[in-house]
Design a protein around this motif. Sequence first.
Motif, PDB file in Angstrom:
ATOM      1  N   ALA A 126     -24.103-100.433  30.238  1.00  0.00           N
ATOM      2  CA  ALA A 126     -25.397 -99.837  30.589  1.00  0.00           C
ATOM      3  C   ALA A 126     -26.294-100.875  31.250  1.00  0.00           C
ATOM      4  O   ALA A 126     -26.017-102.074  31.207  1.00  0.00           O
ATOM      5  N   THR A 127     -27.386-100.373  31.843  1.00  0.00           N
ATOM      6  CA  THR A 127     -28.440-101.240  32.380  1.00  0.00           C
ATOM      7  C   THR A 127     -29.774-100.723  31.859  1.00  0.00           C
ATOM      8  O   THR A 127     -29.998 -99.515  31.794  1.00  0.00           O
ATOM      9  N   VAL A 128     -30.661-101.652  31.499  1.00  0.00           N
ATOM     10  CA  VAL A 128     -32.013-101.296  31.065  1.00  0.00           C
ATOM     11  C   VAL A 128     -32.824-100.964  32.309  1.00  0.00           C
ATOM     12  O   VAL A 128     -32.883-101.763  33.246  1.00  0.00           O
ATOM     13  N   THR A 129     -33.440 -99.767  32.331  1.00  0.00           N
ATOM     14  CA  THR A 129     -34.203 -99.366  33.514  1.00  0.00           C
ATOM     15  C   THR A 129     -35.712 -99.509  33.342  1.00  0.00           C
ATOM     16  O   THR A 129     -36.419 -99.751  34.308  1.00  0.00           O
ATOM     17  N   SER A 130     -36.201 -99.342  32.100  1.00  0.00           N
ATOM     18  CA  SER A 130     -37.651 -99.454  31.885  1.00  0.00           C
ATOM     19  C   SER A 130     -37.957 -99.537  30.398  1.00  0.00           C
ATOM     20  O   SER A 130     -37.103 -99.250  29.561  1.00  0.00           O
ATOM     21  N   VAL A 131     -39.206 -99.916  30.106  1.00  0.00           N
ATOM     22  CA  VAL A 131     -39.695 -99.865  28.727  1.00  0.00           C
ATOM     23  C   VAL A 131     -40.048 -98.411  28.458  1.00  0.00           C
ATOM     24  O   VAL A 131     -40.513 -97.701  29.341  1.00  0.00           O
ATOM     25  N   SER A 132     -39.810 -97.943  27.235  1.00  0.00           N
ATOM     26  CA  SER A 132     -40.062 -96.541  26.910  1.00  0.00           C
ATOM     27  C   SER A 132     -40.911 -96.453  25.648  1.00  0.00           C
ATOM     28  O   SER A 132     -40.396 -96.532  24.537  1.00  0.00           O
ATOM     29  N   GLY A 133     -42.200 -96.332  25.833  1.00  0.00           N
ATOM     30  CA  GLY A 133     -43.083 -96.171  24.681  1.00  0.00           C
ATOM     31  C   GLY A 133     -43.640 -97.494  24.190  1.00  0.00           C
ATOM     32  O   GLY A 133     -43.294 -98.571  24.663  1.00  0.00           O
ATOM     33  N   LYS A 134     -44.514 -97.403  23.205  1.00  0.00           N
ATOM     34  CA  LYS A 134     -45.276 -98.557  22.713  1.00  0.00           C
ATOM     35  C   LYS A 134     -44.515 -99.403  21.706  1.00  0.00           C
ATOM     36  O   LYS A 134     -44.883-100.523  21.416  1.00  0.00           O
ATOM     37  N   ASN A 135     -43.410 -98.861  21.130  1.00  0.00           N
ATOM     38  CA  ASN A 135     -42.730 -99.571  20.048  1.00  0.00           C
ATOM     39  C   ASN A 135     -41.662-100.558  20.527  1.00  0.00           C
ATOM     40  O   ASN A 135     -40.938-101.131  19.728  1.00  0.00           O
ATOM     41  N   GLY A 136     -41.545-100.743  21.856  1.00  0.00           N
ATOM     42  CA  GLY A 136     -40.585-101.714  22.378  1.00  0.00           C
ATOM     43  C   GLY A 136     -39.238-101.134  22.734  1.00  0.00           C
ATOM     44  O   GLY A 136     -38.339-101.864  23.135  1.00  0.00           O
ATOM     45  N   ALA A 137     -39.063 -99.820  22.603  1.00  0.00           N
ATOM     46  CA  ALA A 137     -37.787 -99.198  22.977  1.00  0.00           C
ATOM     47  C   ALA A 137     -37.622 -99.296  24.493  1.00  0.00           C
ATOM     48  O   ALA A 137     -38.603 -99.395  25.236  1.00  0.00           O
ATOM     49  N   VAL A 138     -36.356 -99.293  24.942  1.00  0.00           N
ATOM     50  CA  VAL A 138     -36.079 -99.355  26.377  1.00  0.00           C
ATOM     51  C   VAL A 138     -35.208 -98.183  26.784  1.00  0.00           C
ATOM     52  O   VAL A 138     -34.377 -97.705  26.012  1.00  0.00           O
ATOM     53  N   LYS A 139     -35.423 -97.722  28.013  1.00  0.00           N
ATOM     54  CA  LYS A 139     -34.626 -96.645  28.592  1.00  0.00           C
ATOM     55  C   LYS A 139     -33.435 -97.294  29.288  1.00  0.00           C
ATOM     56  O   LYS A 139     -33.589 -98.330  29.954  1.00  0.00           O
ATOM     57  N   ILE A 140     -32.251 -96.679  29.145  1.00  0.00           N
ATOM     58  CA  ILE A 140     -31.065 -97.247  29.771  1.00  0.00           C
ATOM     59  C   ILE A 140     -30.329 -96.211  30.616  1.00  0.00           C
ATOM     60  O   ILE A 140     -30.463 -95.008  30.388  1.00  0.00           O
ATOM     61  N   ILE A 141     -29.555 -96.702  31.573  1.00  0.00           N
ATOM     62  CA  ILE A 141     -28.591 -95.883  32.310  1.00  0.00           C
ATOM     63  C   ILE A 141     -27.231 -96.258  31.753  1.00  0.00           C
ATOM     64  O   ILE A 141     -26.866 -97.434  31.745  1.00  0.00           O
TER      65      ILE A 141
END
Length: 172
Positions: free
Chosen positions: A8-23
Amino acid sequence: MSDFYLIATVTSVSGKNGAVKIISYSDYPERFFYLSKVYIDFFGEKKLFFVEKVKQNKNFFTLKFKNFDSEQDSEILVGKEIFVDEENLVRLPDNHFFIHDLIGSRVIKDDKELGVIKEVYQYPANDVYVIEDAEGKEILLPAILKFIESFDNAKKILKLKPGEDLYEDDES
C-alpha cells in the motif's frame, strides 16, 4: 536479510487522531484487518510500525499507527510506501502468483526465450501478461493454466507449455 513486499501507499492524513488513508495494492484487501505490524520506507530504509486500528471505507482503508496520535504526527507518512515482511505475506493458493513476482520474469516456450514480463493487466475474466521481446514488441498472453507449464519464483522464469499457439501473428 528479510524480503519486503509492497502492499500500500499512504495518500493522506484522515481525521484528527493521526489515522492515515491508504491505497491498497493487495489482491486481498481484507489482509489489513490481520496486520499487527508493517514497515514503512524512509529513504530506502524500512522502519517498523505497529498497527493500532484499521477501518474500511467504501473504496479505501484507514490505518492508525501506534504513537501517531495527531494530524501533525502522521503528516510525515503521506506519500510513503507500506510493506510487509515474508512472515506477513498472504499465502496464495497453488497456481496463483503475486504480480510483483511475475514482473521482470523471463518467459520460455519450447526452450526459447519469448521475452520478459513488463506488466500484468487485471481483467475480470483473467489477467493478461504483457511480455516484451528482444525487439521491444509486446506479446499479450492470457494468464490461464492452459498455457502455463510452471513458474519458478526464485529464478524468475515462467515456462509455457509446448505446442500451444499463443497468439496470431498479424504479419503472416
